[in-house]
Design an enzyme around this catalytic site. Structure first.
Site, PDB file in Angstrom:
ATOM      1  N   GLU A 176       0.806  -1.217   0.000  1.00  0.00           N
ATOM      2  CA  GLU A 176       0.000   0.000   0.000  1.00  0.00           C
ATOM      3  C   GLU A 176       0.841   1.270   0.000  1.00  0.00           C
ATOM      4  O   GLU A 176       0.320   2.367  -0.237  1.00  0.00           O
ATOM      5  CB  GLU A 176      -0.935   0.010   1.215  1.00  0.00           C
ATOM      6  N   GLU A 218       8.050 -22.304   6.185  1.00  0.00           N
ATOM      7  CA  GLU A 218       8.388 -21.476   7.338  1.00  0.00           C
ATOM      8  C   GLU A 218       9.449 -22.111   8.231  1.00  0.00           C
ATOM      9  O   GLU A 218      10.059 -21.448   9.069  1.00  0.00           O
ATOM     10  CB  GLU A 218       7.146 -21.186   8.168  1.00  0.00           C
TER      11      GLU A 218
END
Length: 296
Positions: free
Chosen positions: A78, A109
């Protein structure tokens, strides 16, 4: 880990009427945001340090796995439309690669070597700021990214939801969102994820403030990419420079739709003068305006 514990209050959640279940989940969301109240000072310190480190060339780097990684990426992407933060000054180190944004990549992960490799591949260095996000605070990939980034001289920030987590001790700036157990045990996309996003909202926006990309509450480095944003930009220029809509539109055209330059043009500077003034004042519009007024 508190985020993995079962809260006995919600053992029969699935049997409750939907409205009652939603009320309980909403209370959890409100508690998630309240959990970061005590972190205001730590977030401010991290943002100030990040702004100093980034200067005019450093990169913001977001790192994580699973839900935490997706929350981190959501914050970072953003910054380009909102503040026109350069795309080449953003990097995302996601366990499992970009495919993991829309589909789970099992085991990614748990691979610290991949985390270290990602730091090396991105050529992380001393002018960069690396933000690692992990609900548990002990995700091997994210810990490896933070360790390798710190070794490379980058400023490191850790965001976690469990007190005493390794991520909070290994990063230079520790941001704890102690959200506790979830309404649905272990579903950290809920309270933990909400708190992570709130922390990142505050952190990244404060960095943009310190870098001079906000003036009088306005996104003066916003990217003008459609008609709605063009109209908003004209209003901004008009309000800051004290000119009418037509003058604001002409200034924006002359400045190539760069809002900060357009404000200076609307005040009487040439486009070249406006660019030079902003460069001389590290992009800070208020300082550039003051300098122009003193010289005119």
């Amino acid at each position: 880990m508190s985020t993995e514990t079962v809260d006995p209050r919600y053992l029969d959640l699935a049997d409750w009427p939907s409205a009652t279940a939603i009320e309980a989940m909403l209370e959890g969301q409100l508690a998630a945001v309240a959990a970061i109240k005590g972190q205001v000072g730590a977030i401010a310190a991290a943002a100030d340090a990040a702004a100093r480190r980034l200067g005019t060339t450093g990169r913001l780097v977001y790192a994580g796995a699973g839900t935490s990684g997706r929350v981190a990426v959501q914050d970072g992407v953003e910054l380009f439309p909102t503040y026109n933060w350069p795309r080449d000054r953003l990097a995302f180190l996601m366990a499992g690669g970009t495919a993991a944004l829309i589909e789970s990549v099992e085991g990614a992960e748990d691979d610290p070597l991949a985390g270290r490799a990602a730091v090396a591949d991105a050529a992380i260095g001393a002018s960069d700021v690396v933000i690692g996000v992990a609900a548990s605070g002990r995700t091997p990939y994210t810990l490896a990214v933070i360790d390798a980034a710190r070794e490379a001289g980058a400023l490191t920030i850790g965001v976690a939801n469990n007190a005493g987590a390794a991520l909070l001790t290994q990063a230079e700036h520790a941001l704890l969102a102690d959200t506790g157990s979830e309404v649905v045990a272990g579903s950290t996309r809920m309270k933990a994820g909400t708190a992570q996003k709130a922390v990142l909202n505050l952190l990244s926006t404060t960095i943009m403030l310190r870098l001079g990309l906000v003036h009088r509450g306005l996104m003066v480095n916003m990217r003008v990419s459609n008609r709605k944003l063009r109209a908003r930009a004209e209003r901004m220029v008009g309000a800051i420079a004290g000119v009418d809509g037509q003058a604001a539109a002409r200034a924006l055209d002359a400045a190539g739709e760069e809002i900060r330059q357009a404000v200076l043009v609307a005040l009487g500077a040439s486009a070249a003068e406006a660019t030079a003034l902003l460069a001389a004042h590290a992009g800070n519009l208020g300082a550039a305006m003051a300098a122009y007024r003193r010289s005119s």
